[in-house]
Design a protein around this motif. Structure first.
Motif, mmCIF file in Angstrom:
data_model
loop_
_atom_site.group_PDB
_atom_site.id
_atom_site.type_symbol
_atom_site.label_atom_id
_atom_site.label_comp_id
_atom_site.label_asym_id
_atom_site.label_seq_id
_atom_site.Cartn_x
_atom_site.Cartn_y
_atom_site.Cartn_z
ATOM 1 N N GLU A 45 26.784 -25.601 17.457
ATOM 2 C CA GLU A 45 28.128 -25.197 16.797
ATOM 3 C C GLU A 45 27.790 -24.382 15.695
ATOM 4 O OE1 GLU A 45 30.164 -28.317 15.276
ATOM 5 O OE2 GLU A 45 30.329 -29.287 17.225
ATOM 6 N N ASP A 46 26.596 -24.364 14.988
ATOM 7 C CA ASP A 46 26.267 -23.656 13.888
ATOM 8 C C ASP A 46 25.863 -22.180 14.131
ATOM 9 O OD1 ASP A 46 23.861 -24.639 14.789
ATOM 10 O OD2 ASP A 46 22.865 -24.953 12.678
ATOM 11 N N VAL A 47 25.623 -22.106 15.356
ATOM 12 C CA VAL A 47 25.327 -20.669 15.646
ATOM 13 C C VAL A 47 26.586 -19.987 16.254
ATOM 14 C CG1 VAL A 47 24.290 -19.188 17.533
ATOM 15 C CG2 VAL A 47 22.962 -21.130 16.696
ATOM 16 N N GLU A 48 27.035 -18.748 15.461
ATOM 17 C CA GLU A 48 27.973 -17.885 15.927
ATOM 18 C C GLU A 48 27.647 -17.287 17.252
ATOM 19 O OE1 GLU A 48 29.262 -15.183 12.686
ATOM 20 O OE2 GLU A 48 30.230 -13.861 14.191
ATOM 21 N N ILE A 49 28.843 -17.400 18.078
ATOM 22 C CA ILE A 49 28.583 -16.478 19.112
ATOM 23 C C ILE A 49 29.437 -15.204 18.893
ATOM 24 C CG2 ILE A 49 28.961 -15.919 21.523
ATOM 25 C CD1 ILE A 49 28.387 -19.039 22.049
ATOM 26 N N ARG A 50 28.770 -13.937 19.030
ATOM 27 C CA ARG A 50 29.716 -12.798 18.935
ATOM 28 C C ARG A 50 29.638 -11.855 20.188
ATOM 29 N NH1 ARG A 50 29.213 -9.253 13.723
ATOM 30 N NH2 ARG A 50 30.077 -11.061 12.913
ATOM 31 N N VAL A 51 30.993 -12.100 20.747
ATOM 32 C CA VAL A 51 30.920 -11.290 22.020
ATOM 33 C C VAL A 51 30.987 -9.907 21.862
ATOM 34 C CG1 VAL A 51 32.289 -10.958 24.272
ATOM 35 C CG2 VAL A 51 31.784 -13.112 23.047
ATOM 36 N N VAL A 52 30.336 -8.865 22.163
ATOM 37 C CA VAL A 52 30.663 -7.473 22.003
ATOM 38 C C VAL A 52 31.201 -6.837 23.261
ATOM 39 C CG1 VAL A 52 29.275 -5.371 21.173
ATOM 40 C CG2 VAL A 52 28.291 -7.642 20.598
ATOM 41 N N ASP A 53 32.413 -6.326 22.629
ATOM 42 C CA ASP A 53 33.054 -5.549 23.968
ATOM 43 C C ASP A 53 33.006 -4.328 23.964
ATOM 44 O OD1 ASP A 53 34.885 -4.749 25.983
ATOM 45 O OD2 ASP A 53 36.854 -6.255 25.291
ATOM 46 N N SER A 54 32.307 -3.824 24.816
ATOM 47 C CA SER A 54 31.856 -2.369 24.676
ATOM 48 C C SER A 54 33.100 -1.235 25.319
ATOM 49 C CB SER A 54 30.563 -2.141 25.593
ATOM 50 O OG SER A 54 30.123 -0.931 25.922
ATOM 51 N N ASN A 55 33.943 -1.316 24.518
ATOM 52 C CA ASN A 55 35.275 -0.699 25.179
ATOM 53 C C ASN A 55 35.290 0.875 24.978
ATOM 54 O OD1 ASN A 55 35.533 -0.704 22.360
ATOM 55 N ND2 ASN A 55 37.937 -0.928 22.818
ATOM 56 N N GLN A 56 34.502 1.581 24.343
ATOM 57 C CA GLN A 56 34.895 3.137 23.973
ATOM 58 C C GLN A 56 33.512 3.738 24.371
ATOM 59 O OE1 GLN A 56 37.849 4.151 23.065
ATOM 60 N NE2 GLN A 56 38.967 2.356 22.219
#
Lengths: 143, 239, 122
Positions: free
Chosen positions: B170-181
């Motif tokens: 839980e101490d790791v931040e998950i960052r989902v990168v949404d490649s939308n452009q």
């Protein structure tokens, strides 16, 4: 016994019935009072915008590529290289204008392919009749 | 870098059905290509050139970029600041490598390298289609294109990553990168322990395609993507 | 009715040797937001086409980078490329986007790119 073409037509109509999205309400050209603004938005949504929709886990798969899939990818890129469309027009046509049923029902490159055919007709580079004749002619090569 | 399509995988998925008629997809593909050529929209030579370009693609340059970044802090900084410029050092010119000389139409020319840290883990998706950095990573895998992955990863990333065999504290931040452009992304993972003193070649071998998308992390000894079923083609394209 | 003329050369002329989005550099008005600013995504009408995902509408985010200048996808999709604007990479908290996101993982985020006309300060 129906002639083969009629058999084909009947089977087509059966399949079309089976692939209608489940909408859970009668949707045969309703009167305006039946479509509130929330339903207007739902019906006019862009079907590509799926982020956050609930779904259940599936098996993650790799996939071999069909010859026609490879060629479709290349044709779409080359059409853009030669200015017939830009990438953004392509994404709109492939992912939105095909509509929900084709979007979810056809293979990824199947949508690309239909869209490549349609751009030729929409921008009047070929007539619909030319396309139909060509498809029939290609089919005959395999008979 | 090796691929998943080896013969050991064949038992994981039954062979494609034999069909004795040409498919409508095949017919339409030939019709569209021939019509476009007849009308002078492009040439057969254009099509061949693009196919040749496709044959040069794969995840190796992106893996090489990561390995270089692990070894050279200055280069890592360049990767994060300007992924397009950093790509030149692994022989990928996002503008001029391809036949267009203005980048590939599908992928544009704005690579972003998303740097993981011990407390930040990136994973890439395109919820709107399946945008993918083909010039440096090759063609996207089938699962990446599914509506299922695109629906769920932006909302239930921990569950989806667990299905890929990746569980994060839980101490790791998950960052989902949404490649939308117009940007395309690769993940620059944390260099794993047990790789001290390794050469660039050794490091590049453990940076798999899955690590570059972000659904896996590099580990010494692991040089392939996780084994998954391979759906067979009826008339497969031979790369 | 006569056939429309499509200028098939205009993009290749503009982008050759330069790339896209690089070919639109310098065409946008000055950026309204800077890194670190808090912004909210407007829920603009999305008839026909948009690349501003429904899940971002009305949510707040932090600007993490000014990524490039480009016409918005909504315009470029019909080959309208006159109105160029800044695109921003934005970071959203998962808990801001999804009310049921578990508090144990409140650090988790989504990063995505949105053009300026969809953004308002908050």
């Amino acid at each position: 016994m129906l002639p083969p073409i009629r058999q084909k037509v009947m089977r087509h109509l059966d399949i079309v019935g089976l692939i209608q999205p489940a909408l859970h309400q009668q949707t045969h050209a309703p009167s305006p009072d039946m479509i509130d603004n929330a339903h207007f938005r739902a019906y006019t949504r862009s079907p590509h915008d799926v982020g956050g929709e609930p779904d259940i886990p599936i098996t993650w798969e790799e996939k071999e590529e069909e010859v026609w899939e490879h060629n479709t990818f290349v044709t779409c890129e080359v059409l853009a290289w030669r200015g017939v469309w830009n990438a953004e027009e392509r994404r709109r046509r492939q992912n939105v204008e095909v509509g929900q049923t084709q979007y979810l029902g056809l293979p990824y490159y199947g949508r690309w392919l239909l869209t490549a055919a349609k751009i030729l007709v929409d921008k009047q580079f070929v007539t619909a009749t030319e396309l139909q004749d060509k498809v029939a002619e290609v089919r005959r090569r395999y008979e | 870098m090796s691929d998943d399509h080896d013969h050991e995988d064949e038992h994981l998925h039954p062979p494609a059905p034999m069909v004795d008629e040409v498919s409508e997809f095949e017919v339409l593909e030939i019709a569209v290509r021939e019509l476009a050529i007849e009308k002078g929209l492009f040439t057969q030579e254009d099509h061949n050139q693009w196919t040749d370009y496709m044959h040069t693609l794969g995840p190796a340059p992106a893996a090489r970029l990561v390995a270089k970044a692990w070894l050279d802090p200055e280069y890592k900084k360049l990767c994060v600041e300007d992924g397009v410029k950093a790509s030149l050092d692994v022989n990928i010119d996002w503008v001029n490598t391809m036949p267009t000389k203005f980048g590939t139409p599908s992928d544009y020319c704005n690579l972003r390298v998303m740097e993981d840290t011990p407390t930040l883990k990136h994973v890439v998706v395109c919820t709107l289609c399946s945008c993918y950095p083909r010039p440096i990573l090759g063609q996207s895998p089938e699962w990446y294109r599914t509506p299922n992955y695109r629906r769920r990863i932006v909302r239930w990333p921990r569950q989806v990553l667990a299905e890929f065999g990746l569980q994060l504290p839980e101490d790791v931040e998950i960052r989902v990168v949404d490649s939308n452009q117009k940007s395309r992304m690769i993940v620059l993972p944390v260099r794993p322990e047990g790789t001290e003193g390794w050469t660039e070649d050794q490091l590049a071998e453990i940076v798999t395609r899955d690590c570059l998308i972000g659904v896996a992390v590099p580990k010494p000894g692991i040089t392939n993507n996780a084994k998954r079923p391979v759906r067979k083609a009826i008339n497969p394209y031979k790369h | 009715m006569s056939k429309p003329h499509y200028d098939r050369e205009h993009h290749v002329k503009k982008a050759t040797g330069i790339g896209d989005p690089q070919c639109f550099k310098g065409e946008a008005p000055p950026a309204k937001f800077k890194v670190g600013d808090r912004v909210r995504i407007k829920d603009l009408p999305d008839l026909f086409y948009t690349r501003t995902q429904a899940y971002t509408r009305g949510a707040e985010a932090t600007v993490s980078r000014l990524v490039y200048e480009s016409p918005p996808a909504e315009d470029e999709s019909w080959d309208n490329t006159e109105n160029v604007e800044w695109f921003y990479s934005l970071v959203f908290d998962m808990t801001e986007l999804w009310p049921d996101y578990h508090a144990a993982f409140a650090k988790d985020t989504v990063e995505t790119e949105i053009p300026e006309h969809y953004l308002e300060a908050c």
